[in-house]
Design an enzyme around this catalytic site. Structure first.
Site, PDB file in Angstrom:
ATOM      1  N   SER A 153       1.212  -1.049  -0.412  1.00  0.00           N
ATOM      2  CA  SER A 153      -0.097  -0.254   0.167  1.00  0.00           C
ATOM      3  C   SER A 153       1.231   1.515  -0.139  1.00  0.00           C
ATOM      4  O   SER A 153       0.665   1.995  -0.624  1.00  0.00           O
ATOM      5  CB  SER A 153      -0.597   0.310   0.884  1.00  0.00           C
ATOM      6  OG  SER A 153      -0.515  -0.098   2.445  1.00  0.00           O
ATOM      7  N   GLU A 154       2.231   1.766   0.670  1.00  0.00           N
ATOM      8  CA  GLU A 154       2.813   2.082   0.631  1.00  0.00           C
ATOM      9  C   GLU A 154       4.155   1.896   0.400  1.00  0.00           C
ATOM     10  O   GLU A 154       4.494   0.868   1.562  1.00  0.00           O
ATOM     11  CB  GLU A 154       2.446   3.787   1.913  1.00  0.00           C
ATOM     12  CG  GLU A 154       2.018   4.660   1.317  1.00  0.00           C
ATOM     13  CD  GLU A 154       0.174   4.318   1.431  1.00  0.00           C
ATOM     14  OE1 GLU A 154      -0.359   4.957   0.816  1.00  0.00           O
ATOM     15  OE2 GLU A 154      -0.303   3.631   2.518  1.00  0.00           O
ATOM     16  N   THR A 155       5.090   2.605   0.072  1.00  0.00           N
ATOM     17  CA  THR A 155       6.678   2.319  -0.248  1.00  0.00           C
ATOM     18  C   THR A 155       7.289   3.382   0.677  1.00  0.00           C
ATOM     19  O   THR A 155       6.879   5.113   0.312  1.00  0.00           O
ATOM     20  CB  THR A 155       7.304   2.558  -0.912  1.00  0.00           C
ATOM     21  OG1 THR A 155       6.993   0.588  -1.677  1.00  0.00           O
ATOM     22  CG2 THR A 155       8.656   2.719  -0.913  1.00  0.00           C
TER      23      THR A 155
END
Length: 262
Positions: free
Chosen positions: A46-48
Site C-alpha cells: 500500500s505504501e513504500t
C-alpha cells in the site's frame, strides 16, 4: 547495479500477519520521481516510504516521502510509524520533514511507538456518487479538501458488510473513503478504501485516524479512543486528540530485510 536497503514492516500490528505492511527504503540521495514510483509499483505494498537523512536541518532527522503502487501521497501514517521503527536506533524520537504534512514525529511508547500527526477536521457534505460506490446506507457524510471523505454508518456490522464497487470509486479520482461506526470491542471501528490511489482497501490507515480522532472525540466527549480497522488483516490503534495534533500508538514488526537491486 545500484543496491538499496529494504525493510518490510507490519505497522499497527499486535500479532503476526496483522497491521499494514510498508516498505522502508533509506536513500543516500533522492532518485528521480519516476524511479521512486517504479520501485513502489515493484514492491506492490500500500505504501513504500523513502527517507533521506537531513544533517543540515536542525529541526528534522530525515526527509520522508510515500508512494502507493500508482501515486505519491501527501500523508501516510502507517509507513511513517514503520520508518520510525527502522530508523529509531538508540534514541527515543525520530523527526521527519514532509512535503505536505509538515513535521511528523515517531517516539517510543512502551513496547511500541507513538506517531504525532496533524488533527484534521471535516465538514458535512452530501457525497452521493461516493456513497453509491461505497455501498450500504450511511447516515452522514463529511468531506475535507484534498480528497478525504468520511461516511458514518449506524453500527459496526454495517461497516463490516460493505462490498464497494471499486471500479466506480476509482472513476471518482484519488479520494480516500473512510467508513466508520461505533465499535464493538473498541470505541470506534473503520474501513478505508482508496481505489483511485491504487489501494482498493487499506489494511490499517494512520492518516485516516488523523480525521477519525477529532470526529469521534467531539461525539464521544473524550480525547482518548481505542480504534480497530476491520480489514482482512485488521489492526488496533490508540488515538489521542492533543490540541491540533493526533497521537496514534501501535506496535511494529519487521518481517523482511534485504536489498533492492536496480
Amino acid at each position: 547495479m545500484t543496491s538499496l536497503p529494504f525493510t518490510q514492516v507490519d505497522a499497527f500490528a499486535d500479532a503476526p500477519f496483522t497491521g499494514n505492511p510498508a516498505a522502508v527504503m533509506p536513500l543516500d540521495a533522492w532518485l528521480d520521481d519516476a524511479t521512486l514510483q517504479a520501485i513502489a509499483a515493484e514492491n506492490n505494498l500500500s505504501e513504500t516510504a523513502f527517507t533521506l537523512a537531513t544533517p543540515d536541518d536542525p529541526e528534522a532527522d530525515h526527509a520522508l516521502r510515500w508512494f502507493t503502487p500508482t501515486v505519491e501521497v501527501k500523508l501516510c501514517g502507517h509507513a511513517t510509524l514503520a520508518s520510525g521503527h527502522v530508523l529509531m536506533g538508540q534514541g527515543d524520537v525520530v523527526r521527519f520533514r514532509t512535503r505536505h504534512a509538515g513535521m511528523l514525529t515517531v517516539s517510543r511508547a512502551g513496547d511500541g511507538y507513538a506517531l504525532s500527526l496533524p488533527a484534521w477536521d471535516m465538514a458535512p457534505r452530501a457525497l452521493p456518487e461516493l456513497a453509491a460506490g461505497l455501498g450500504g446506507t450511511p447516515v452522514e457524510s463529511h468531506w475535507r479538501d484534498g480528497g478525504y471523505s468520511l461516511f458514518l454508518f449506524p453500527d459496526a456490522a454495517a461497516v463490516r458488510a460493505l462490498a464497494p464497487d471499486f471500479a466506480a470509486l476509482k472513476a471518482q479520482g484519488d479520494v480516500m473513503l473512510i467508513a466508520t461506526a461505533l465499535g464493538e470491542d473498541s470505541d470506534i471501528v473503520s474501513r478505508v478504501f482508496v481505489p483511485g490511489g491504487g489501494v482498493d482497501e487499506d489494511p490499517v490507515t494512520g492518516s485516516a485516524h488523523g480525521l477519525l480522532t477529532p470526529f469521534w472525540a467531539k461525539r464521544l466527549n473524550k480525547t482518548t479512543l481505542s480504534a480497530f480497522q476491520a480489514s482482512a488483516r485488521g489492526g488496533r490503534l490508540g488515538c489521542t486528540l492533543d490540541g491540533d495534533r493526533v497521537i496514534l500508538t501501535g506496535q511494529c514488526r519487521t518481517v523482511i530485510e534485504g536489498r533492492f537491486h536496480l
